[in-house]
Write a protein that holds these residues in place. Structure first.
Motif, PDB file in Angstrom:
ATOM      1  N   ALA A 139       0.881  -1.019   0.021  1.00 20.23           N
ATOM      2  CA  ALA A 139       0.120   0.148   0.014  1.00 20.23           C
ATOM      3  C   ALA A 139       0.668   1.288   0.056  1.00 20.23           C
ATOM      4  O   ALA A 139       1.791   1.269   0.784  1.00 20.23           O
ATOM      5  N   TYR A 140       0.656   2.073  -0.940  1.00 23.00           N
ATOM      6  CA  TYR A 140       1.548   3.470  -1.203  1.00 23.00           C
ATOM      7  C   TYR A 140       0.922   4.369  -0.106  1.00 23.00           C
ATOM      8  O   TYR A 140      -0.192   4.641  -0.179  1.00 23.00           O
ATOM      9  N   PHE A 141       1.910   5.152   0.220  1.00 22.58           N
ATOM     10  CA  PHE A 141       1.555   6.379   1.119  1.00 22.58           C
ATOM     11  C   PHE A 141       2.277   7.568   0.790  1.00 22.58           C
ATOM     12  O   PHE A 141       3.302   7.321   0.307  1.00 22.58           O
ATOM     13  N   THR A 142       1.704   8.858   0.821  1.00 18.31           N
ATOM     14  CA  THR A 142       2.451   9.847   0.813  1.00 18.31           C
ATOM     15  C   THR A 142       2.261  11.229   1.667  1.00 18.31           C
ATOM     16  O   THR A 142       1.069  11.269   1.983  1.00 18.31           O
ATOM     17  N   MET A 143       3.300  11.483   2.504  1.00 13.26           N
ATOM     18  CA  MET A 143       2.865  12.630   3.435  1.00 13.26           C
ATOM     19  C   MET A 143       3.944  13.879   3.394  1.00 13.26           C
ATOM     20  O   MET A 143       4.883  13.637   2.759  1.00 13.26           O
ATOM     21  N   ASP A 144       3.181  14.919   3.703  1.00 13.56           N
ATOM     22  CA  ASP A 144       4.010  16.223   3.864  1.00 13.56           C
ATOM     23  C   ASP A 144       4.326  16.674   5.177  1.00 13.56           C
ATOM     24  O   ASP A 144       3.444  16.517   5.968  1.00 13.56           O
ATOM     25  N   LYS A 145       5.357  17.012   5.559  1.00 15.98           N
ATOM     26  CA  LYS A 145       5.961  17.495   6.902  1.00 15.98           C
ATOM     27  C   LYS A 145       5.232  18.897   7.182  1.00 15.98           C
ATOM     28  O   LYS A 145       5.223  19.869   6.368  1.00 15.98           O
ATOM     29  N   ILE A 146       4.416  18.987   8.521  1.00 14.76           N
ATOM     30  CA  ILE A 146       3.895  20.046   8.736  1.00 14.76           C
ATOM     31  C   ILE A 146       4.520  20.800   9.899  1.00 14.76           C
ATOM     32  O   ILE A 146       4.392  21.954  10.059  1.00 14.76           O
ATOM     33  N   THR A 147       5.113  19.961  10.689  1.00 14.88           N
ATOM     34  CA  THR A 147       6.066  20.387  11.904  1.00 14.88           C
ATOM     35  C   THR A 147       7.167  19.638  11.956  1.00 14.88           C
ATOM     36  O   THR A 147       7.001  18.162  11.998  1.00 14.88           O
ATOM     37  N   SER A 148       8.427  20.184  12.383  1.00 14.13           N
ATOM     38  CA  SER A 148       9.506  19.519  12.482  1.00 14.13           C
ATOM     39  C   SER A 148       9.746  19.572  14.044  1.00 14.13           C
ATOM     40  O   SER A 148       9.805  20.791  14.609  1.00 14.13           O
ATOM     41  N   PHE A 149      10.235  18.596  14.576  1.00 18.72           N
ATOM     42  CA  PHE A 149      10.904  18.598  16.053  1.00 18.72           C
ATOM     43  C   PHE A 149      12.481  18.662  15.931  1.00 18.72           C
ATOM     44  O   PHE A 149      13.191  18.912  17.012  1.00 18.72           O
ATOM     45  N   ASP A 150      12.938  18.092  14.913  1.00 19.54           N
ATOM     46  CA  ASP A 150      14.552  17.922  15.019  1.00 19.54           C
ATOM     47  C   ASP A 150      14.817  18.555  13.623  1.00 19.54           C
ATOM     48  O   ASP A 150      14.185  18.467  12.437  1.00 19.54           O
ATOM     49  N   TYR A 151      15.857  19.379  13.450  1.00 21.32           N
ATOM     50  CA  TYR A 151      16.398  19.869  12.355  1.00 21.32           C
ATOM     51  C   TYR A 151      17.790  19.161  11.907  1.00 21.32           C
ATOM     52  O   TYR A 151      18.783  19.262  12.480  1.00 21.32           O
ATOM     53  N   TRP A 152      17.509  18.700  10.835  1.00 18.60           N
ATOM     54  CA  TRP A 152      18.768  18.026  10.260  1.00 18.60           C
ATOM     55  C   TRP A 152      18.935  18.184   8.646  1.00 18.60           C
ATOM     56  O   TRP A 152      18.011  18.018   7.855  1.00 18.60           O
ATOM     57  N   THR A 153      20.004  18.744   8.167  1.00 16.29           N
ATOM     58  CA  THR A 153      19.965  18.794   6.682  1.00 16.29           C
ATOM     59  C   THR A 153      21.084  17.750   6.113  1.00 16.29           C
ATOM     60  O   THR A 153      22.253  17.631   6.548  1.00 16.29           O
ATOM     61  N   PRO A 154      20.404  16.828   5.280  1.00 17.31           N
ATOM     62  CA  PRO A 154      21.369  15.807   4.574  1.00 17.31           C
ATOM     63  C   PRO A 154      22.457  16.364   3.689  1.00 17.31           C
ATOM     64  O   PRO A 154      22.403  17.528   3.412  1.00 17.31           O
TER      65      PRO A 154
END
Length: 145
Positions: A130-145
């Motif tokens: 089953a495929y899912f797709t989500m958008d982030k609305i709030t971030s608790f940790d901040y990390w940039t790859p």
């Protein structure tokens, strides 16, 4: 020369061992937060009718480097329920996200093939595909790859 080779081999093994843990911690850091979208949820009523969620909000709270707890709220436009919610535990281990629902183990799932960024989270649930797709609305940790 043989001694240098052995030291290099030991160092390489140590780096590989530590990098998977570090990758899991980074994934958990990005996952931490609130997401909204199509989590591909549904329920069946007493008459056997299937009701699909219009959208789902999922919150991932991180309690350790690679795991935590969460809550999922499925919102329905039609059917006897307007929303259903579930509490779960989650863990990122060896590149797999494990979701365990203590109140309803039928929902337990492993997420193997997924894409995860600071904005989007999509993929497939375990063996159901089953495929899912989500958008982030709030971030608790901040990390940039």
């Amino acid at each position: 020369m043989k001694k240098i080779f052995n030291i290099t081999l030991i160092a390489l093994v140590a780096i590989i061992g530590f990098s998977s843990c570090s990758d899991d911690e980074h994934e958990a850091s990005v996952l931490s937060g609130e997401w909204e979208g199509d989590w591909n949820m549904w329920y069946e009523d007493d008459r056997g009718r299937i009701w699909y969620a219009a959208y789902t909000c999922v919150r991932f709270d991180r309690s350790t480097g690679t795991s935590g707890t969460g809550i999922q709220v499925d919102y329905y436009d039609r059917g006897p329920y307007r929303c259903l919610n579930y509490r779960f535990r989650w863990e990122v281990r060896n590149g797999v996200i494990y979701l365990t629902y203590p109140g309803n183990h039928e929902l337990d799932v492993d997420i193997y093939e997924y894409g995860l960024s600071n904005r989007c989270f999509d993929g497939y649930f375990g063996s159901s595909n089953a495929y899912f797709t989500m958008d982030k609305i709030t971030s608790f940790d901040y990390w940039t790859p």
